[in-house]
Write a protein that holds these residues in place. Structure first.
Motif, PDB file in Angstrom:
ATOM      1  N   ARG A  10      10.391  -3.193  -5.395  1.00 27.89           N
ATOM      2  CA  ARG A  10       9.362  -3.946  -6.115  1.00 27.89           C
ATOM      3  C   ARG A  10       9.204  -5.363  -5.553  1.00 27.89           C
ATOM      4  O   ARG A  10       8.104  -5.884  -5.410  1.00 27.89           O
ATOM      5  CB  ARG A  10       9.707  -4.048  -7.603  1.00 27.89           C
ATOM      6  N   THR A  11      10.348  -5.977  -5.254  1.00 26.84           N
ATOM      7  CA  THR A  11      10.321  -7.326  -4.692  1.00 26.84           C
ATOM      8  C   THR A  11       9.526  -7.347  -3.391  1.00 26.84           C
ATOM      9  O   THR A  11       8.671  -8.209  -3.176  1.00 26.84           O
ATOM     10  CB  THR A  11      11.760  -7.827  -4.446  1.00 26.84           C
ATOM     11  N   MET A  12       9.796  -6.370  -2.532  1.00 24.25           N
ATOM     12  CA  MET A  12       9.062  -6.256  -1.266  1.00 24.25           C
ATOM     13  C   MET A  12       7.565  -6.120  -1.501  1.00 24.25           C
ATOM     14  O   MET A  12       6.747  -6.746  -0.832  1.00 24.25           O
ATOM     15  CB  MET A  12       9.511  -5.003  -0.490  1.00 24.25           C
ATOM     16  N   GLU A  13       7.233  -5.288  -2.459  1.00 27.10           N
ATOM     17  CA  GLU A  13       5.820  -5.031  -2.731  1.00 27.10           C
ATOM     18  C   GLU A  13       5.121  -6.268  -3.281  1.00 27.10           C
ATOM     19  O   GLU A  13       4.006  -6.596  -2.869  1.00 27.10           O
ATOM     20  CB  GLU A  13       5.664  -3.872  -3.712  1.00 27.10           C
ATOM     21  N   ALA A  36       0.831  -1.211   0.000  1.00 26.60           N
ATOM     22  CA  ALA A  36       0.000   0.000   0.000  1.00 26.60           C
ATOM     23  C   ALA A  36       0.866   1.262   0.000  1.00 26.60           C
ATOM     24  O   ALA A  36       0.571   2.215  -0.723  1.00 26.60           O
ATOM     25  CB  ALA A  36      -0.928  -0.004   1.214  1.00 26.60           C
ATOM     26  N   ALA A  37       1.938   1.244   0.778  1.00 26.95           N
ATOM     27  CA  ALA A  37       2.809   2.421   0.837  1.00 26.95           C
ATOM     28  C   ALA A  37       3.524   2.632  -0.501  1.00 26.95           C
ATOM     29  O   ALA A  37       3.648   3.762  -0.979  1.00 26.95           O
ATOM     30  CB  ALA A  37       3.822   2.280   1.971  1.00 26.95           C
ATOM     31  N   GLY A  38       3.955   1.536  -1.104  1.00 26.85           N
ATOM     32  CA  GLY A  38       4.628   1.630  -2.408  1.00 26.85           C
ATOM     33  C   GLY A  38       3.694   2.191  -3.464  1.00 26.85           C
ATOM     34  O   GLY A  38       4.067   3.078  -4.244  1.00 26.85           O
ATOM     35  N   ALA A  39       2.469   1.694  -3.481  1.00 24.06           N
ATOM     36  CA  ALA A  39       1.487   2.176  -4.457  1.00 24.06           C
ATOM     37  C   ALA A  39       1.140   3.639  -4.198  1.00 24.06           C
ATOM     38  O   ALA A  39       0.989   4.429  -5.133  1.00 24.06           O
ATOM     39  CB  ALA A  39       0.231   1.315  -4.396  1.00 24.06           C
ATOM     40  N   THR A  40       1.045   4.002  -2.927  1.00 23.87           N
ATOM     41  CA  THR A  40       0.747   5.395  -2.570  1.00 23.87           C
ATOM     42  C   THR A  40       1.857   6.326  -3.055  1.00 23.87           C
ATOM     43  O   THR A  40       1.588   7.391  -3.608  1.00 23.87           O
ATOM     44  CB  THR A  40       0.562   5.518  -1.043  1.00 23.87           C
ATOM     45  N   ALA A  41       3.092   5.892  -2.872  1.00 19.57           N
ATOM     46  CA  ALA A  41       4.224   6.697  -3.351  1.00 19.57           C
ATOM     47  C   ALA A  41       4.123   6.894  -4.859  1.00 19.57           C
ATOM     48  O   ALA A  41       4.395   7.980  -5.375  1.00 19.57           O
ATOM     49  CB  ALA A  41       5.538   6.026  -2.969  1.00 19.57           C
ATOM     50  N   ARG A  42       3.706   5.856  -5.580  1.00 17.43           N
ATOM     51  CA  ARG A  42       3.597   5.978  -7.046  1.00 17.43           C
ATOM     52  C   ARG A  42       2.453   6.908  -7.457  1.00 17.43           C
ATOM     53  O   ARG A  42       2.581   7.645  -8.433  1.00 17.43           O
ATOM     54  CB  ARG A  42       3.447   4.599  -7.692  1.00 17.43           C
TER      55      ARG A  42
END
Ligand code: GDP
Ligand code: MG
Length: 309
Positions: A264-267, A128-134
């Motif tokens: 990306r791997t983490m996400e 969710a945090a990764g997508a939010t950053a994007r």
């Protein structure tokens, strides 16, 4: 079901309500989020820099973040902030002090802020945090700050989303810093000794210099330790310059790509686990857990069953 393309357009046009809505889709695991994310400009996403700011509670991360926002805004940059707040499961929001501090930025359309709670959610924090950053990047934010308390595993995972990590320490936190030495000091690109106005700051800075010298050098003369007085805004310009320099150097070499791969791997891992969870739960429910021996053994059995599905 809303129409996706007007929403993507609105995000691109920096409409704050559209951005907030898209982030909510992400948090809810709504499939519309996927459509939005694939519709955002990949060039903007690639260009944006994600900065992780971590450290023990009370070190001054929020004060520092607030001052960094002002610094970037003075440079006319649009900025995103994701505050990972472990303490507030109900509101999912920042603590009152942070709210008041950030109030002036809340009125600024070019500061996009979102807080996410670590607890009391279904999981998938990293994804969710990764997508939010994007989404923030896709709305034109050139820098996205993720503020997180560097304590638990989920916070460590969050840090792996960042292109650059700054670890904030302060004198008077003693034991915490000792405890951190194992994990966080290693992942930190920049060590920030905040509260430089307080006794013990000099000694702490010397300690940090020793730690910094053990890191593989990115370049000659690269500052790895910054002294700041966040409350007075001292050292903030130098901090932002050090961050910019590290970003520049990482993008010159392979490091930037390596970080993005790691993120990306983490996400992907995070989302995969999220998606598996209901199915796993279902399989577990079909067993008498008290009868079927050891939990770990049962887990291995369940995985086997899942693979054969
Ligand atoms: N003396 C001093 N106090 C500071 C400094 N930076 C932050 N503080 C104070 O330290 C406390 C914790 O700061 P905060 O930003 O909330 O820390 P966080 O928990 O790491 O986000 C607050 O009362 C701040 O006003 C500093 O440079 N010097
Ligand atoms: Mg804080």
């Amino acid at each position: 079901m809303v129409e996706i393309s007007p929403l993507i357009k609105a995000i691109t046009n920096r409409d704050s309500r559209a951005i907030a809505r898209a982030i909510t889709f992400v948090e809810d695991g709504d499939r519309q989020a996927d459509l939005i994310l694939t519709g955002l400009d990949p060039v903007l996403i690639e260009k944006a820099t994600v900065i992780g700011i971590t450290g023990p509670p009370g070190a001054g991360k929020s004060t520092l973040t607030d001052k960094l926002i002002s610094q970037y805004r003075n440079q006319n940059e649009r900025i995103g902030v994701i505050a990972i707040d472990p303490s507030s499961p109900i509101s999912g929001g920042a603590i009152l002090g942070d709210r008041i501090r950030m109030m002036k930025h809340a009125l600024d359309n070019d500061v996009v802020m979102r807080s996410m709670a670590t607890r009391g959610r279904l999981g998938g924090l990293c994804g969710a945090a990764g997508a939010t950053a994007r989404i923030m990047a896709g709305s034109g934010c050139s820098t996205i700050i993720i503020e997180t308390v560097g304590v638990g595993q989920s916070e460590m995972d969050i840090i792996r989303l960042a292109d650059i990590t700054a670890l904030v320490v302060a004198p008077g936190l003693g034991d915490d810093i000792q405890a951190m030495k194992a994990g966080l000091l290693e992942v930190a690109d920049l060590l920030v000794v905040n509260k430089a106005d307080c006794p013990g700051a000099e000694a702490l800075a010397m300690d940090m210099e020793t730690v910094a010298r053990e890191k593989p050098p990115l370049a000659d003369n690269l500052a790895r330790v910054c002294l700041t007085v966040a409350t007075e805004g001292r050292g903030i310009k130098e901090l932002s310059e050090a961050l910019a320099r590290i970003d520049y150097l990482q993008r010159q070499g392979d490091e930037h790509v390596r970080r993005r791969q790691q993120a990306r791997t983490m996400e992907v891992l995070d989302w995969s686990l999220e998606m598996l969870r209901p199915g796993l739960q279902d399989l577990i429910n079909r067993h008498d857990v008290l009868e079927t021996g050891d939990p770990r053994l049962l887990a291995a059995e369940i995985i086997k069953e899942l693979m054969n599905h």
